[in-house]
Motif scaffolding. Structure first.
Motif: not given
Length: 237
Positions: A56-57, A77, A224
């Protein structure tokens, strides 16, 4: 599960190719005579996706104007699953990465106590095809929006199968933190998503342990896509 994915899975099953755990990156050398298609077009999985919280980010921050301002005051996240792989032909025509992911409900960040009565696990799958892949190191990735982490939990089992344009399996592996789901199965038939005893298991009350869901997205369709874009090859449309 769509027809394309069912066809690729059927062909891969027929091939009965053994899984291989992630290997250390082999020496890379350009070979103009190396095949670009078929099983001989070798690839290696050099780094496998992480499980649990390590997957997770927080979303990358982009500055800019907004008419309404921020709706959320704290970071959210994402689940970001990434793998690093190497190709050894000067060019690889096409590679398809098929992902299989199990989220564990009790690890959900905003659904403590599972008050909704959701199934203990949620299953997601999707396929991403890259094309015109040059020799060298590359990355492949899929993501789940923060709402999935908040409601359905962290990834506790991940499987990945890499196939060529003919559906022949070139690489694959599976890792798990779930009891009863083995790490690094020897064959694709033994992988958790092909095991009816796992995928169709019920609890003592007869409720399914795993719920099939949609939402796993190719990285290029998310925020992303702006992070390290050179690591990812062109996604086939």
């Amino acid at each position: 599960m769509n027809k394309k994915l069912m066809m690729m899975t059927t062909v891969a099953l027929a091939a009965a190719v053994a899984f291989a755990a992630p290997k250390k990156k082999a020496p890379v050398a350009v070979d103009d005579d190396a095949p670009t298609t078929g099983k001989e077009a070798k690839i290696t999985l050099d780094q496998f996706p992480k499980l649990g919280r390590a997957a997770t980010l927080p979303a990358p921050s982009l500055s800019g104007g907004s008419i309404i301002g921020k709706c959320y005051t704290k970071p959210r996240n994402w689940i970001v699953l990434e793998t690093k792989y190497s190709t050894f032909s000067k060019w690889q025509d096409q590679l398809t990465f098929t992902w299989h992911v199990l989220l564990e409900t009790k690890s959900a960040t905003e659904n403590k106590g599972n008050k909704e009565g959701l199934a203990p696990y949620s299953y997601f799958t999707t396929s991403v095809t890259y094309q015109n892949i040059p020799q060298g190191s590359h990355a492949a990735s899929v993501c789940l929006h923060p709402s999935y982490l908040e409601r359905f939990g962290e990834p506790k089992a991940i499987g990945l199968v890499v196939t060529n344009a003919k559906g022949e399996m070139l690489a694959g592996d599976s890792v798990s933190e779930i009891q009863g789901i083995p790490n690094h199965p020897k064959t694709i038939e033994a992988a958790f998503w092909n095991n009816d005893d796992i995928m169709n298991k019920n609890d003592k009350e007869g409720n399914p342990m795993i719920e099939r869901r949609q939402g796993l997205m190719d990285r290029s369709k998310t925020i992303w896509a702006l992070v390290n874009p050179n690591d990812y090859e062109q996604v086939a449309q």
